[in-house]
Write a protein that holds these residues in place. Structure first.
Motif, short mmCIF file in Angstrom:
data_model
loop_
_atom_site.label_atom_id
_atom_site.label_comp_id
_atom_site.label_asym_id
_atom_site.label_seq_id
_atom_site.Cartn_x
_atom_site.Cartn_y
_atom_site.Cartn_z
N TYR A 113 0.83 -1.21 0.00
CA TYR A 113 0.00 0.00 0.00
C TYR A 113 0.85 1.25 0.00
CZ TYR A 113 -4.52 -2.13 0.14
OH TYR A 113 -5.63 -2.82 -0.23
N GLU A 114 1.86 1.28 0.83
CA GLU A 114 2.71 2.47 0.90
C GLU A 114 3.45 2.67 -0.42
OE1 GLU A 114 3.88 5.92 2.33
OE2 GLU A 114 2.46 4.58 3.34
N ARG A 115 4.01 1.62 -0.94
CA ARG A 115 4.81 1.70 -2.17
C ARG A 115 3.95 2.02 -3.39
NH1 ARG A 115 10.46 1.15 -2.44
NH2 ARG A 115 10.96 0.69 -4.58
N VAL A 116 2.88 1.25 -3.58
CA VAL A 116 2.08 1.36 -4.81
C VAL A 116 1.02 2.46 -4.71
CG1 VAL A 116 0.50 0.13 -6.36
CG2 VAL A 116 2.54 -1.02 -5.47
N PHE A 117 0.11 2.36 -3.75
CA PHE A 117 -1.01 3.31 -3.68
C PHE A 117 -0.58 4.70 -3.25
CE2 PHE A 117 -3.28 -0.75 -3.50
CZ PHE A 117 -4.24 -0.52 -4.48
N ASN A 118 0.30 4.79 -2.25
CA ASN A 118 0.66 6.12 -1.74
C ASN A 118 1.83 6.77 -2.48
OD1 ASN A 118 -1.40 6.01 0.08
ND2 ASN A 118 -0.13 5.33 1.77
N ASN A 119 2.70 5.98 -3.07
CA ASN A 119 3.85 6.56 -3.78
C ASN A 119 3.81 6.33 -5.28
OD1 ASN A 119 5.25 7.70 -1.52
ND2 ASN A 119 5.67 5.61 -0.86
N GLY A 120 2.84 5.57 -5.76
CA GLY A 120 2.73 5.34 -7.20
C GLY A 120 3.93 4.60 -7.79
N ASP A 121 4.60 3.82 -6.98
CA ASP A 121 5.82 3.14 -7.39
C ASP A 121 5.52 1.68 -7.71
OD1 ASP A 121 8.31 1.96 -7.68
OD2 ASP A 121 9.12 2.77 -5.81
N LEU A 122 5.60 1.33 -8.98
CA LEU A 122 5.32 -0.03 -9.44
C LEU A 122 6.60 -0.83 -9.69
CD1 LEU A 122 2.47 0.89 -11.95
CD2 LEU A 122 2.23 0.03 -9.61
N SER A 123 7.74 -0.30 -9.27
CA SER A 123 9.02 -0.94 -9.60
C SER A 123 9.22 -2.31 -8.95
CB SER A 123 10.19 -0.01 -9.23
OG SER A 123 10.25 0.16 -7.82
N GLU A 124 8.49 -2.59 -7.87
CA GLU A 124 8.64 -3.87 -7.19
C GLU A 124 7.44 -4.79 -7.38
OE1 GLU A 124 10.63 -4.06 -3.32
OE2 GLU A 124 10.64 -1.86 -3.39
N ILE A 125 6.61 -4.49 -8.34
CA ILE A 125 5.38 -5.28 -8.53
C ILE A 125 5.69 -6.75 -8.83
CG2 ILE A 125 4.94 -4.90 -11.00
CD1 ILE A 125 2.34 -4.52 -8.24
N ASP A 126 6.77 -7.03 -9.53
CA ASP A 126 7.14 -8.43 -9.81
C ASP A 126 7.50 -9.18 -8.53
OD1 ASP A 126 6.67 -8.32 -12.54
OD2 ASP A 126 8.70 -7.64 -12.97
N LYS A 127 8.04 -8.48 -7.56
CA LYS A 127 8.39 -9.08 -6.28
C LYS A 127 7.14 -9.24 -5.39
CE LYS A 127 10.42 -7.28 -2.21
NZ LYS A 127 11.24 -6.27 -1.61
N LEU A 128 6.19 -8.32 -5.50
CA LEU A 128 5.05 -8.28 -4.60
C LEU A 128 3.83 -9.08 -5.06
CD1 LEU A 128 5.25 -4.48 -3.77
CD2 LEU A 128 5.71 -6.36 -2.20
N MET A 129 3.69 -9.31 -6.36
CA MET A 129 2.47 -9.91 -6.90
C MET A 129 2.78 -11.06 -7.85
SD MET A 129 -0.55 -7.92 -8.98
CE MET A 129 -1.01 -6.94 -7.53
N ARG A 130 2.02 -12.13 -7.71
CA ARG A 130 2.16 -13.28 -8.60
C ARG A 130 1.65 -12.93 -10.00
NH1 ARG A 130 2.75 -18.34 -6.63
NH2 ARG A 130 1.36 -19.15 -8.24
N ASP A 131 2.24 -13.53 -11.01
CA ASP A 131 1.77 -13.32 -12.39
C ASP A 131 0.33 -13.78 -12.56
OD1 ASP A 131 4.20 -12.25 -13.23
OD2 ASP A 131 4.97 -14.19 -13.89
N ASP A 132 -0.06 -14.85 -11.84
CA ASP A 132 -1.41 -15.41 -11.97
C ASP A 132 -2.36 -14.89 -10.89
OD1 ASP A 132 -0.29 -16.72 -9.80
OD2 ASP A 132 -0.90 -18.73 -10.44
N TYR A 133 -2.11 -13.67 -10.41
CA TYR A 133 -2.94 -12.98 -9.41
C TYR A 133 -4.41 -13.12 -9.78
CZ TYR A 133 -4.31 -8.71 -6.74
OH TYR A 133 -4.87 -7.79 -5.89
N LYS A 134 -5.21 -13.63 -8.85
CA LYS A 134 -6.63 -13.88 -9.09
C LYS A 134 -7.44 -12.73 -8.52
CE LYS A 134 -10.03 -17.55 -8.80
NZ LYS A 134 -10.27 -18.91 -8.31
#
Length: 120
Positions: A11-32
């Motif tokens: 939440y802090e990284r993505v929603f509050n800072n708009g930073d998607l640079s770690e999305i591969d680390k934080l979310m699975r490719d097959d996110y349901k």
């Protein structure tokens, strides 16, 4: 890192800072996804979040709960245009990554309460 701390960091990284640079680390490719306006997979989330971030959201976490691989986050989301929503998001995590998502959202900025308890 505990599952709820992964969600807090997300939440802090993505929603509050708009930073998607770690999305591969934080979310699975097959996110349901269970939110009707968002497609499945990491690609579906990225399609949603790029438009969402243009609204200037700020997430203020009110409560963060964890039960094994499930994390529920209750937060106030304030947008640049003054709109305020209260949101419950629930995630299932797998191997330290977001694997599945459910949500419930209610706009509350123009809502009057019939009680003194407030929205949050």
């Amino acid at each position: 890192m505990e599952n709820k701390e992964i969600v807090r960091y997300f939440y802090e990284r993505v929603f509050n800072n708009g930073d998607l640079s770690e999305i591969d680390k934080l979310m699975r490719d097959d996110y349901k996804q269970h939110s009707p306006g968002v497609a499945d997979g990491k690609a579906g989330f990225l399609g949603f979040i790029n438009d969402f971030l243009k609204k200037g959201p700020h997430a203020e976490i009110v409560k963060l709960l964890q039960d094994e691989d499930m994390v529920c986050v209750f937060f106030r989301c304030t947008f640049n245009n003054g709109v305020v929503a209260k949101v419950f998001d629930m995630y299932r995590l797998q191997d330290g990554q977001l694997a599945e998502h459910w949500d419930c959202t209610m706009r509350v900025d123009d809502m009057e309460c019939k009680h003194p308890n407030g929205q949050f």
